[in-house]
Enzyme design. Structure first.
Site, PDB file in Angstrom:
ATOM      1  N   THR A 164      43.620  31.532  40.517  1.00  0.00           N
ATOM      2  CA  THR A 164      44.168  32.415  41.556  1.00  0.00           C
ATOM      3  C   THR A 164      45.198  31.642  42.377  1.00  0.00           C
ATOM      4  OG1 THR A 164      42.148  33.690  41.695  1.00  0.00           O
ATOM      5  CG2 THR A 164      43.436  33.564  43.712  1.00  0.00           C
ATOM      6  N   ARG A 173      36.731  46.019  37.900  1.00  0.00           N
ATOM      7  CA  ARG A 173      36.151  45.076  38.877  1.00  0.00           C
ATOM      8  C   ARG A 173      37.239  44.613  39.851  1.00  0.00           C
ATOM      9  NH1 ARG A 173      37.291  39.429  40.288  1.00  0.00           N
ATOM     10  NH2 ARG A 173      35.364  38.458  40.965  1.00  0.00           N
ATOM     11  N   GLY A 180      34.511  35.431  43.203  1.00  0.00           N
ATOM     12  CA  GLY A 180      34.826  36.456  44.192  1.00  0.00           C
ATOM     13  C   GLY A 180      33.661  37.208  44.803  1.00  0.00           C
TER      14      GLY A 180
END
Ligand code: ASP
Length: 343
Positions: A211, A239, A265
């Site tokens: 990320t 998701r 997450g």
């Protein structure tokens, strides 16, 4: 005109200039004669990366080069009086376009072998925020997130609605295959049959994470945060992770700090990590570094949740804690200091 009236008019003109300079959040230099804050930029390219020694020297250098390029781009914005919002968007766009990171091109693939992207941006001055989730055709999700913040009365748009909005905003749209790199496809094939909905934790892999995020303090003293991701490898279709959720993976307030998180997450959502950083500072009076330690090294580690975050506070202090093997990260300051690191 009596001197007092002239004086009042001059004062009103001065205050309205100052107010608009602060409220636009765009590339406005600090008004002449007013103090300029030293600016700061912090970036990450994901936590949970490889164990030291797994990447070749060449591969490591490729990551470090891209982090340095990203910092240079963002520094260019901030050193010319640009806003923290412009800086974080610019940096994240660059990292979305770079196939090394799990955002935009090079995103990890979901259970169906597709890239579903999430992104969010937040303005610490106004408290406004924008996000997109589960998008598959917007080339730079972070710019779509910014448009949601600036052009709609909403905070988050997802899927087809977000894409319709992005098209109407004339943002660049691409075929879903644009995001899929041979490396991610190979990793996805290797990971099949698809992992269960509860992925293993602390797996030393670059494939699961990567990320990207940026936080900045500009010379007007305004904070901003941005995060963009493909989520987690093999995730269920539909998701949504923490990155686009304001307060979980992304948060900024001029009162406290700007935060961009990376990691597993679901834990970051349940622990409302990015807002918790701000709350620990605001309500407990803790310094930035301590807040980061409490969350990443104590709270999340106790839950066996892997990840990290980057944060900058209103005074320009920075912290980049992670409880994984590595976190691609770096920072730059108006002093000319610039550093990047992986481990
Ligand atoms: N936090 C991201 C997510 O769960 C993944 C990551 O940071 O690597 O979607």
């Amino acid at each position: 005109m009596p001197a007092l009236v002239t004086c009042c008019i001059a004062f009103l003109l001065f205050s309205s200039t100052l107010l608009s300079a602060q409220n636009t959040g765009s590339a406005t230099a600090a008004p002449v004669g007013l103090e300029r804050h030293p600016w700061v930029l912090v970036i990450h390219g994901g936590a949970g990366g490889p164990v030291k020694g797994t990447l070749t020297t060449k591969e490591e250098q490729a990551y470090l080069d891209k982090l340095n390029e990203a910092l240079k781009l963002g520094s260019g914005v901030l050193s010319h009086g640009g806003s923290s919002l412009d800086a974080v968007e610019t940096v994240v766009r660059f990292m979305e376009d770079c196939p090394l990171f799990n955002a935009g091109k090079g995103a990890v693939l979901n259970e169906n072998g597709k890239a579903e992207l999430d992104a969010a941006i937040m303005d610490g001055l106004t408290g406004m925020a924008g996000a997109v989730a589960c998008v598959t055709t917007i080339k730079n999700p972070i710019s779509a997130a910014r448009r949601v913040m600036e052009k709609t009365s909403h905070v988050m748009l997802c899927g087809a609605g977000a894409e319709k909005f992005a098209r109407a905003q004339h943002l660049e749209m691409v075929d879903p295959t644009y995001f899929i790199t041979p490396e991610r496809l190979a990793a996805w094939k290797k990971s099949r049959p698809a992992p269960t909905a509860k992925p293993e934790k602390n797996e030393p892999s670059t494939e699961k994470h990567g990320t990207v995020g940026a936080v900045a303090l500009d010379e007007n003293g305004n904070l901003a945060a941005a995060t963009s991701t493909g989520g987690m490898m093999g995730k269920m279709t539909g998701r949504i992770g923490d990155s686009p959720i304001i307060g979980a993976g992304t948060y900024a307030s001029n009162k406290t700090c700007a935060v961009s998180a990376t990691g597993h997450g679901e834990f970051f959502i349940r622990n409302v990590v990015a807002y918790d950083m701000s709350a620990i500072m605001e309500y407990r009076g803790a310094p930035l570094e301590e807040a980061g330690k409490i969350i990443i090294q104590d709270k999340l580690r106790n839950q066996k949740a892997d990840g990290g975050l980057i944060a900058v506070d209103k005074d320009g202090n920075i912290t980049m804690p992670f409880n994984t093997n590595a976190m691609f990260r770096g920072f730059a300051r108006s002093t000319g200091e610039q550093e990047v690191a992986i481990y």
